[in-house]
Design a protein around this motif. Structure first.
Motif, mmCIF file in Angstrom:
data_model
loop_
_atom_site.group_PDB
_atom_site.id
_atom_site.type_symbol
_atom_site.label_atom_id
_atom_site.label_comp_id
_atom_site.label_asym_id
_atom_site.label_seq_id
_atom_site.Cartn_x
_atom_site.Cartn_y
_atom_site.Cartn_z
ATOM 1 N N GLU A 36 -33.597 -93.620 -27.619
ATOM 2 C CA GLU A 36 -33.935 -93.899 -26.218
ATOM 3 C C GLU A 36 -34.756 -95.172 -26.072
ATOM 4 N N PHE A 94 -38.125 -92.555 -16.779
ATOM 5 C CA PHE A 94 -37.387 -93.469 -17.650
ATOM 6 C C PHE A 94 -37.083 -94.715 -16.835
ATOM 7 N N ALA A 121 -42.106 -96.143 -20.407
ATOM 8 C CA ALA A 121 -41.930 -95.490 -19.113
ATOM 9 C C ALA A 121 -43.100 -94.570 -18.781
ATOM 10 N N LYS A 122 -43.569 -93.814 -19.746
ATOM 11 C CA LYS A 122 -44.661 -92.873 -19.496
ATOM 12 C C LYS A 122 -45.913 -93.608 -19.068
ATOM 13 N N ARG A 146 -36.346 -95.076 -22.378
ATOM 14 C CA ARG A 146 -37.765 -94.772 -22.122
ATOM 15 C C ARG A 146 -38.700 -95.864 -22.643
#
Length: 368
Positions: free
Chosen positions: A181, A90, A83-84, A67
């Motif tokens: 992550e 992701f 990613a957000k 992520r």
């Protein structure tokens, strides 16, 4: 159709061809007990992961999502990708090649796809509208042969080669203080180093010149961990190292991945430097394009179909190979203004959201 090679690329193609209703036979020289004997860890881009979702395999794979990605060099310059922020769930996932191959084999067996293990393809000869494959079990005729053996063989003028003079040390470590992550790519004067999240630990890739790699591989665990921590700027405390191994790095690729009634895929078409983790993802896009064209082809091995495939794949192949090779070579010079220019480029990328999004799109989905 015939597929030579029961690795991740060949088996993925076999499952797609089954979805198209095409009869397919998969050959592999290895016995079935060794097909999943693959110690690699694969970083699957979001585009590749979506392929496995459509095949119904993603839910069966033990995978760790990526992520956030941190990219930096020794000295000035860094990029952080989230990613957000970029509007995706992701960037990709990390899976172990052995897990992926085992899931692919099970899916192929469930679908009744013939898998002839222990059966090397020794000869091939085009006979009219068929290609004849000579094996210890006899001669098999197919309209198209996909070569996905996992290695690029042959020294023809169509094969471009470059020895980086480097080896990659790989293995697993625990990283205290690194967020779950999260993946890390660090460019050092000796070569790139990376950490990929993998089920609560991290897979490391540490690239060094051949001589230094040999010395580092022989170090005791504690001494090597100190060196690995320095490569990442001493930002994290590393421990619990295991599975250390070294592999030489070369670039080899075919200018034309097709010939009469034959297409080369995966490492049989291009073997890339591991920087940015694009090798298998490029292969997955090759497979995706081939499947799109075969969906509408009466003769899968016709010159027209294969020429369309080669033409359509050329931009993405050349761009991805060029980017990977550029990363591998471009971050090595350590003197003069070049490191400052690299740092400025990384800083500009980090500061410009549209440019950052375009870069992430290339890594996730390739040239569009």
């Amino acid at each position: 159709m015939a597929i030579v090679g029961a690795g991740p690329v060949g088996l993925t193609l076999a499952l797609w061809l089954h979805e198209l209703g095409r009869d397919t036979v998969v050959f592999d020289a290895r016995p079935r007990t060794r097909l999943a004997d693959d110690a690699r860890v694969l970083a699957l881009s979001l585009g590749t992961w979506r392929q496995f979702e459509r095949l119904g395999l993603a839910r069966l794979l033990p995978a760790t999502p990526i992520r956030t990605i941190h990219v930096s060099q020794h000295g000035f310059g860094r990029v952080r990708l989230d990613a957000k922020t970029l509007g995706v769930p992701f960037f990709g996932t990390v899976v172990r090649a052995a897990d992926l191959i085992a899931a692919l084999i099970e899916a192929a067996q469930t679908r009744g796809i013939p898998l002839l293990d222990g059966t090397p393809v020794e000869t091939s000869e085009v006979q009219g509208e068929r290609i004849a494959l000579g094996t210890p079990r006899g001669v098999f005729l197919a309209r198209l042969c996909a070569r996905a053996e996992g290695r690029l063989s042959g020294e023809t003028s169509d094969v471009v080669s470059h020895d980086y003079g480097q080896s990659a040390l790989i293995g697993w470590v625990h990283a205290e203080g690194l967020a779950p992550e999260s993946a890390v790519e660090r460019f050092t004067p000796q070569g790139p180093a990376a950490l990929l999240p993998d089920h609560g630990q991290w897979t490391f890739v540490h690239v060094l010149p051949h001589g230094e790699a040999g010395q580092a591989a022989a170090l005791p665990d504690a001494a090597y961990l100190e060196r690995l921590e320095r490569a990442f700027g001493n930002r994290w405390r590393l421990g619990g190292i295991h599975g250390r191994a070294a592999y030489p790095l070369v670039l080899r690729w075919r200018r034309r991945p097709v010939a009469e009634r034959t297409v080369w895929l995966g490492n049989a078409a291009q073997t890339l430097h591991p920087v940015a983790g694009q090798g298998f993802n490029l292969a997955a896009r090759d497979v995706g394009t081939l499947v799109e064209l075969l969906r509408e082809a009466d003769d899968p091995g016709s010159a027209w179909t294969l020429e369309r495939y080669a033409r359509r794949r050329t931009p993405d192949r050349r761009l991805t190979i060029g980017l990977t090779d550029g990363f591998a070579r471009g971050f090595l010079p350590r003197e003069g203004l070049i490191p400052l220019a690299r740092g400025a480029a990384l800083f500009a990328l980090d500061a410009c959201l549209p440019l950052k999004a375009r870069f992430a799109q290339q890594m996730m989905f390739g040239w569009r």
